[in-house]
Design an enzyme around this catalytic site. Structure first.
Site, PDB file in Angstrom:
ATOM      1  N   GLY A  11       0.841  -1.213   0.000  1.00  0.00           N
ATOM      2  CA  GLY A  11       0.000   0.000   0.000  1.00  0.00           C
ATOM      3  C   GLY A  11       0.866   1.249   0.000  1.00  0.00           C
ATOM      4  O   GLY A  11       1.878   1.297   0.687  1.00  0.00           O
ATOM      5  N   ARG A  21      13.151  10.289  -3.390  1.00  0.00           N
ATOM      6  CA  ARG A  21      14.002  11.444  -3.711  1.00  0.00           C
ATOM      7  C   ARG A  21      15.315  11.383  -2.925  1.00  0.00           C
ATOM      8  O   ARG A  21      16.397  11.597  -3.486  1.00  0.00           O
ATOM      9  CB  ARG A  21      13.230  12.721  -3.365  1.00  0.00           C
ATOM     10  N   VAL A  24      17.567   8.571  -4.324  1.00  0.00           N
ATOM     11  CA  VAL A  24      18.129   8.912  -5.641  1.00  0.00           C
ATOM     12  C   VAL A  24      19.206   9.994  -5.500  1.00  0.00           C
ATOM     13  O   VAL A  24      20.326   9.855  -6.012  1.00  0.00           O
ATOM     14  CB  VAL A  24      17.008   9.364  -6.612  1.00  0.00           C
ATOM     15  N   THR A 126       4.462   2.710   5.464  1.00  0.00           N
ATOM     16  CA  THR A 126       3.084   2.235   5.627  1.00  0.00           C
ATOM     17  C   THR A 126       2.350   3.160   6.589  1.00  0.00           C
ATOM     18  O   THR A 126       2.929   3.607   7.584  1.00  0.00           O
ATOM     19  CB  THR A 126       3.015   0.781   6.172  1.00  0.00           C
ATOM     20  N   ASP A 128       0.165   2.249   8.561  1.00  0.00           N
ATOM     21  CA  ASP A 128      -0.345   1.484   9.705  1.00  0.00           C
ATOM     22  C   ASP A 128       0.518   1.558  10.966  1.00  0.00           C
ATOM     23  O   ASP A 128       0.049   1.244  12.048  1.00  0.00           O
ATOM     24  CB  ASP A 128      -0.512   0.001   9.318  1.00  0.00           C
ATOM     25  N   ARG A 172      -5.213  -1.864   9.112  1.00  0.00           N
ATOM     26  CA  ARG A 172      -5.184  -3.325   8.956  1.00  0.00           C
ATOM     27  C   ARG A 172      -5.315  -3.991  10.327  1.00  0.00           C
ATOM     28  O   ARG A 172      -6.371  -3.846  10.934  1.00  0.00           O
ATOM     29  CB  ARG A 172      -3.904  -3.773   8.243  1.00  0.00           C
ATOM     30  N   GLY A 186     -10.351  13.849  21.021  1.00  0.00           N
ATOM     31  CA  GLY A 186     -11.188  13.744  22.214  1.00  0.00           C
ATOM     32  C   GLY A 186     -12.310  12.729  22.064  1.00  0.00           C
ATOM     33  O   GLY A 186     -13.401  12.913  22.620  1.00  0.00           O
ATOM     34  N   ALA A 187     -12.038  11.646  21.331  1.00  0.00           N
ATOM     35  CA  ALA A 187     -13.088  10.621  21.138  1.00  0.00           C
ATOM     36  C   ALA A 187     -13.509  10.047  22.490  1.00  0.00           C
ATOM     37  O   ALA A 187     -12.682   9.880  23.388  1.00  0.00           O
ATOM     38  CB  ALA A 187     -12.550   9.511  20.241  1.00  0.00           C
ATOM     39  N   GLU A 188     -14.800   9.760  22.600  1.00  0.00           N
ATOM     40  CA  GLU A 188     -15.307   9.226  23.861  1.00  0.00           C
ATOM     41  C   GLU A 188     -14.863   7.771  24.045  1.00  0.00           C
ATOM     42  O   GLU A 188     -14.653   7.312  25.164  1.00  0.00           O
ATOM     43  CB  GLU A 188     -16.846   9.324  23.900  1.00  0.00           C
ATOM     44  N   LYS A 214     -25.104  14.259  27.814  1.00  0.00           N
ATOM     45  CA  LYS A 214     -23.957  14.355  26.890  1.00  0.00           C
ATOM     46  C   LYS A 214     -24.328  13.501  25.683  1.00  0.00           C
ATOM     47  O   LYS A 214     -24.147  12.285  25.668  1.00  0.00           O
ATOM     48  CB  LYS A 214     -22.692  13.820  27.567  1.00  0.00           C
ATOM     49  N   GLU A 223     -10.168  -0.533  11.808  1.00  0.00           N
ATOM     50  CA  GLU A 223     -10.822  -1.484  10.890  1.00  0.00           C
ATOM     51  C   GLU A 223     -10.563  -2.948  11.271  1.00  0.00           C
ATOM     52  O   GLU A 223     -11.384  -3.810  10.992  1.00  0.00           O
ATOM     53  CB  GLU A 223     -10.359  -1.234   9.438  1.00  0.00           C
TER      54      GLU A 223
HETATM   55  O1  F6P Z   1      -1.510  -1.248   4.798  1.00  0.00           O
HETATM   56  C1  F6P Z   1      -2.092  -0.038   4.454  1.00  0.00           C
HETATM   57  C2  F6P Z   1      -3.583  -0.189   4.287  1.00  0.00           C
HETATM   58  O2  F6P Z   1      -4.131   1.069   3.922  1.00  0.00           O
HETATM   59  C3  F6P Z   1      -4.323  -0.757   5.491  1.00  0.00           C
HETATM   60  O3  F6P Z   1      -4.554   0.210   6.488  1.00  0.00           O
HETATM   61  C4  F6P Z   1      -5.571  -1.285   4.851  1.00  0.00           C
HETATM   62  O4  F6P Z   1      -6.106  -2.355   5.588  1.00  0.00           O
HETATM   63  C5  F6P Z   1      -5.077  -1.779   3.502  1.00  0.00           C
HETATM   64  O5  F6P Z   1      -3.853  -1.098   3.245  1.00  0.00           O
HETATM   65  C6  F6P Z   1      -6.021  -1.544   2.355  1.00  0.00           C
HETATM   66  O6  F6P Z   1      -5.504  -2.140   1.241  1.00  0.00           O
HETATM   67  P1  F6P Z   1      -6.036  -1.877  -0.239  1.00  0.00           P
HETATM   68  O7  F6P Z   1      -5.616  -0.489  -0.637  1.00  0.00           O
HETATM   69  O8  F6P Z   1      -5.377  -2.921  -1.057  1.00  0.00           O
HETATM   70  O9  F6P Z   1      -7.527  -1.979  -0.173  1.00  0.00           O
END
Ligand code: F6P
Length: 324
Positions: A11, A21, A24, A126, A128, A172, A186-188, A214, A223
């Protein structure tokens, strides 16, 4: 070393261009021939390899994506695929390789380097942040900032309507984008794959919030959460607290694009330089260059791909106190 090649794989991540850059320009400064491999390992197998010069990386430090393109190659995980790739490097005399990518890319680089004795240096690219041997990966900071600005906007509309939003972010199997963006907005509640989320507790806390009037609440869900996606979590909340006006927002691939942040440009530049330096000094074959405590460190690929880092309880104690 005389001839080196650089590729991006897996990814894409903001800052990959800044890393290309740096590789290179550092290579050219040291009078090396530098090749760019298009589409990651796939291009290595298909002989999609181009010479790079200083100009070919002009005006890219600020651009998201990767000028070398990227792909996930299954063929490279076969001995035949790697042999073809090696032949294509050999005919150009490539004696050093820089691989910018995540754990899958490093697995491939490790095997390749062992099989053919080509020194390979990896750069953690990455969003992630799921790589050991570095405090940050190239792209994480930008992706977290993108998630933050999206969640800030969601909070505006949530506030206007007194709504509960469940926001799903990428990562991921890692929860860092969720943790950082959740804490910074500030997510609950924050749900990550690294720790079991106590759904009953979350529901009870939301009911308590309702009693306290609230009504604006944000739950950030990574995810990769095995205990439920954002959509599943919304079903639970709608069932248990029907009085809440609940919406789901999945941020998706917008987190992968955009101009890299200052931090991503800096680590990409430092690590690109460090990769070429290691190749020139004949050191750290089959290692990843990372930044630990603001210093460049090299970690063997086998260790870099083992994500041993845990998200400590103090992170969760912190956001719970701040969001209460
Ligand atoms: O590894 C980076 C990432 O964006 C993950 O956060 C996500 O699960 C995955 O790649 C999505 O992959 P693709 O772009 O192949 O759908």
């Amino acid at each position: 070393v005389k001839n080196i090649a650089v590729l991006t794989s897996g990814g894409d991540a903001p800052g990959m261009n800044a890393a290309i850059r740096a590789v290179v320009r550092t290579g050219i400064y040291h009078k090396l021939n530098v090749f760019g491999v298009m589409y990651g390992y796939r291009g290595m197998i298909q002989d999609d390899i181009v010479p790079m010069d200083s100009k070919s990386v002009a005006n890219i430090i600020q651009r998201g994506g990767t000028i070398l393109k990227t792909a996930r190659s299954k063929e490279f995980f076969t001995p035949e695929g790697r042999k073809k790739a090696y032949e294509n490097l050999k005919k150009r005399g490539v004696d050093g390789l820089v691989v910018i990518g995540g754990d899958g890319s490093f697995k491939g680089a490790h095997v390749f380097s062992q099989e053919f004795g080509i020194p390979c240096i990896g750069l953690p690219g990455t969003i992630d942040k799921d790589i050991s041997g570095t405090d940050f990966t190239i792209g994480f900071d930008t992706a977290a900032n993108t998630a933050i600005s999206a969640i800030d906007k969601i909070r505006d509309t949530a506030d206007a309507h007194d709504r509960l939003f469940i926001v799903e972010v990428m990562g991921r199997d890692a929860g860092y984008i969720a943790l950082y963006s959740g804490l910074a907005t500030g997510a609950e509640h924050i749900m990550v794959p690294e720790r079991p989320s106590d759904i009953e507790n979350i529901v009870a806390a939301l009911q308590d919030n309702e009693r306290r009037k609230k009504l604006v609440n944000i739950i950030v869900v990574a995810e990769g959460c095995p205990h439920g996606s954002a959509t599943e979590m919304a079903e639970v909340v709608r069932r248990e607290i029907p009085s809440f006006d609940t919406r789901v927002c999945i941020l998706g691939h917008i987190q992968r694009g955009g101009s890299p942040s200052c931090m991503d440009r800096i680590i990409a530049s430092r690590l690109g330089y460090a990769a070429v330096k290691a190749l020139l000094e004949g050191k750290y074959q089959s290692h990843m260059a990372g930044v630990i405590n603001n210093e460049v460190r090299y970690t063997p690929f086998e260790q870099a791909i083992k994500t041993t880092e845990q998200i400590g309880e103090e992170w969760f104690g912190l956001y719970r106190i701040l969001a209460s």
